[in-house]
Design a protein around this motif. Structure first.
Motif, short mmCIF file in Angstrom:
data_model
loop_
_atom_site.label_atom_id
_atom_site.label_comp_id
_atom_site.label_asym_id
_atom_site.label_seq_id
_atom_site.Cartn_x
_atom_site.Cartn_y
_atom_site.Cartn_z
N ASP A 312 -0.50 -3.19 2.41
CA ASP A 312 -1.23 -4.35 2.48
C ASP A 312 -1.75 -4.89 1.78
N PRO A 339 6.80 0.83 3.12
CA PRO A 339 7.80 -0.27 4.17
C PRO A 339 7.12 -1.32 4.64
N GLU A 340 6.82 -2.41 5.12
CA GLU A 340 5.96 -3.12 6.56
C GLU A 340 4.20 -2.74 6.30
N GLY A 341 4.01 -2.18 5.00
CA GLY A 341 2.54 -2.45 4.68
C GLY A 341 2.03 -1.12 5.13
N ALA A 342 2.99 -0.26 5.20
CA ALA A 342 2.39 1.46 6.04
C ALA A 342 1.57 2.25 5.44
N PHE A 347 3.32 6.60 8.21
CA PHE A 347 4.60 6.34 7.58
C PHE A 347 4.65 7.94 8.01
N GLN A 350 5.04 8.02 11.58
CA GLN A 350 6.40 7.69 12.37
C GLN A 350 7.64 8.38 12.15
N SER A 351 8.15 8.63 11.15
CA SER A 351 9.51 8.14 9.65
C SER A 351 9.71 9.65 9.39
#
Length: 556
Positions: A312, A339-342, A347, A350-351
């Motif tokens: 962020d 990515p996406e401010g994670a 991250f 989730q990934s």
């Protein structure tokens, strides 16, 4: 208590610095010195030198140097008194009786007492998680919900503080702590009316351990979304100073030393979850701006760092500050923005860890990250914005200690920011070498060099708008921002639009206020105000309207 200075001086003179260092590094004689590949950074050509005549060592590659005690402290990761013991043992010198230093002894005694109470508190908090009551089950549920296994909880010694005002302080009293010791510990908060209450209540406890594994401070995390503050931290005490410790270093230092680089993250969970997934060369700066003390501490274990703060805006800004701090310690820096401010915690959950490793391998060199941030949301075709970008980038180049790298990064930055004029590049380079600069002067020079001359159509249209109020009211509403934003005179057009919309007069005062800091406007506005009206009172506006429309078409 401390060792007598006379003994320290004798030990320094009598200990063979070459023999001591050879216990760790394979030295080869070269002239008056002994050379080796540096043990503190990776290199192929030896640049680590030991001078027995002067009793010093120095690495021409990473800059580390000092006495025999400095070397032992660095290689063994020990304190100065501990390095004295090691050198004395290697030199075969018996240790003397310690001498009394009242101030030092008082500070050490206070710190030791607090660390002892911290250890009692931590043992008790750890045990609370194991209880079978409702609070313990809630703490276990929270940790499980964050993906933390029992094994990981035990490695990081996570605990739980019961939601009662005096649960811990009662336990400390039972262990033998006095009221004065408890008050000084930072584990309780004093009441205005006298007495105290437990600082941490109803929170999961994250202990901050020093490099030797001693609990020096704590962070308490609330388990519910509506509780404030989310994190509660220990105050400073004789045992703990903010900005001097790195979370997780005790658990990860050996892996960092072995891998020869560290990943720097922000918070507790940003480290714990990756650690659990197999990333063991991480430390966390405890959610604060990285300090020079933390950078020095990290530099003892690795000379390369990948910054992986939150993606962020606040995290990106903190990464920028961390880059400057690390560069000042001559540490090589890369930056990983997920990515996406994670953040690393979310991250990886989730990934997966493989995706994280793949992105970490593509981490950007710090100069690329700095340049990307400098040009983001800026148009380098606009002189003022180009000047802002240059001003933002130069401090990171000044922070680089190696002269060759400093010049290389400067040239990369100037090319990326399209600073092509040789004279300007030379002037900017001088400010970098000097280490200080007048920001307003840099901004002015870059703006002047970048500013193109207004076209005939620009100048003619502005002349008409400046001298004819009726024409302004007719033409300005039809001029869009896209018509002028890429022009050198953008600030002047913007000022005219705003003044017209506000119903204010167009004069030197109002225009100066609206165009403050714009170099092109500063030169052009006085000239435009000197022009005479191009139609007489009562004369039709039609002819000037046609000219103005023609100029506007040319701009588009």
């Amino acid at each position: 208590m401390r060792f007598p200075q006379t003994f320290i001086d004798d030990l320094r003179r009598q200990a063979d610095i070459v023999r001591v260092i050879q216990d760790y590094v394979s030295l080869k004689k070269k002239g008056a010195n002994w050379m080796a590949c540096c043990p503190f950074h990776q290199e192929k050509t030896p640049s680590f030198s030991v001078n027995p005549a002067k009793d010093i060592f120095y690495c021409f590659g990473c800059g580390k140097g000092g006495s025999i005690f400095n070397f032992v402290m660095e290689i063994e990761r020990v304190t100065f008194p501990e390095s004295i013991k090691i050198v004395a043992e290697k030199a075969g010198m018996p240790l003397p009786v310690l001498v009394e230093d009242k101030k030092f002894e008082a500070r050490r005694k206070d710190a030791d007492e607090i660390i002892e109470m911290n250890s009692w508190a931590l043992e008790w908090w750890e045990a609370q998680v194991e209880q079978g009551n409702a609070e313990a089950r809630a703490a276990q549920g929270y940790l499980m919900g964050r993906g933390i296994s029992d094994e990981t909880r035990k490695i990081f010694r996570l605990g739980y503080a019961p939601d009662r005002w005096d649960a811990l302080s009662t336990h400390l009293k039972e262990r033998g702590a006095t009221l004065q010791q408890i008050e000084r510990s930072g584990l309780v908060v004093k009441k205005d009316a006298g007495g105290f209450y437990d600082r941490f209540r109803g929170r999961v406890i994250f202990p901050v351990l020093d490099a030797q594994g001693r609990a020096v401070a704590f962070g308490g995390r609330t388990m519910t979304a509506d509780s404030e503050p989310k994190y509660l931290n220990s105050p400073e005490t004789p045992a703990y100073t903010k900005g001097r410790h790195l979370y997780g270093l005790h658990q990860t230092r050996d892996e960092i030393r072995q891998r020869k680089f560290a990943i720097l993250v922000e918070g507790y969970l940003d480290l714990i979850i990756p650690f659990q997934a197999g990333v063991r060369n991480m430390v966390a700066s405890l959610g604060t701006a990285l300090t020079s003390e933390q950078a020095k501490l990290l530099g003892r274990f690795a000379r390369k760092v990948v910054i992986n703060y939150d993606g962020d805006r606040a995290g990106v800004k903190a990464a920028g500050r961390a880059i400057e701090t690390l560069l000042a310690e001559d540490i090589e820096v890369k930056v990983l923005v997920l990515p996406e401010g994670a953040d690393p915690d979310e991250f990886i959950r989730q990934s997966g860890i493989e995706a994280y490793h793949e992105l970490r391998g593509k981490a950007h060199p710090h100069i690329q990250f700095v340049l990307d941030q400098a040009v983001r949301d800026r148009n380098l075709h606009r002189p003022a914005q180009k000047a802002e970008a240059v001003e933002e980038v130069l401090p990171y180049i000044r922070a680089v200690r190696n002269g060759i790298q400093k010049r290389e990064y400067f040239d990369i930055a100037m090319d990326a920011l399209r600073i092509e004029e040789a004279t300007l590049r030379k002037e900017l380079w001088q400010t970098v070498k000097a280490g200080t600069a007048d920001a307003s002067l840099i901004r002015q020079k870059v703006t002047q060099a970048a500013g193109a001359h207004p076209t005939i159509a620009e100048q003619k249209l502005l002349e008409l708008l400046f001298t004819d109020e009726d024409l302004r009211h007719s033409v300005l509403p039809r001029i869009e921002a896209a018509d002028y934003e890429d022009l050198p005179t953008a600030a002047v057009f913007r000022a005219l639009k705003e003044l017209d919309e506000e119903g204010r007069s167009v004069d030197f005062s109002s225009l100066s206020e609206k165009t403050e800091g714009d170099v092109v406007a500063a030169d052009l506005v006085p000239l435009l105000l000197m022009n005479e009206p191009q139609r007489a009172d009562g004369e039709a506006l039609d002819d000037l309207q046609v000219v103005a429309e023609s100029c506007l078409v040319a701009l588009r």
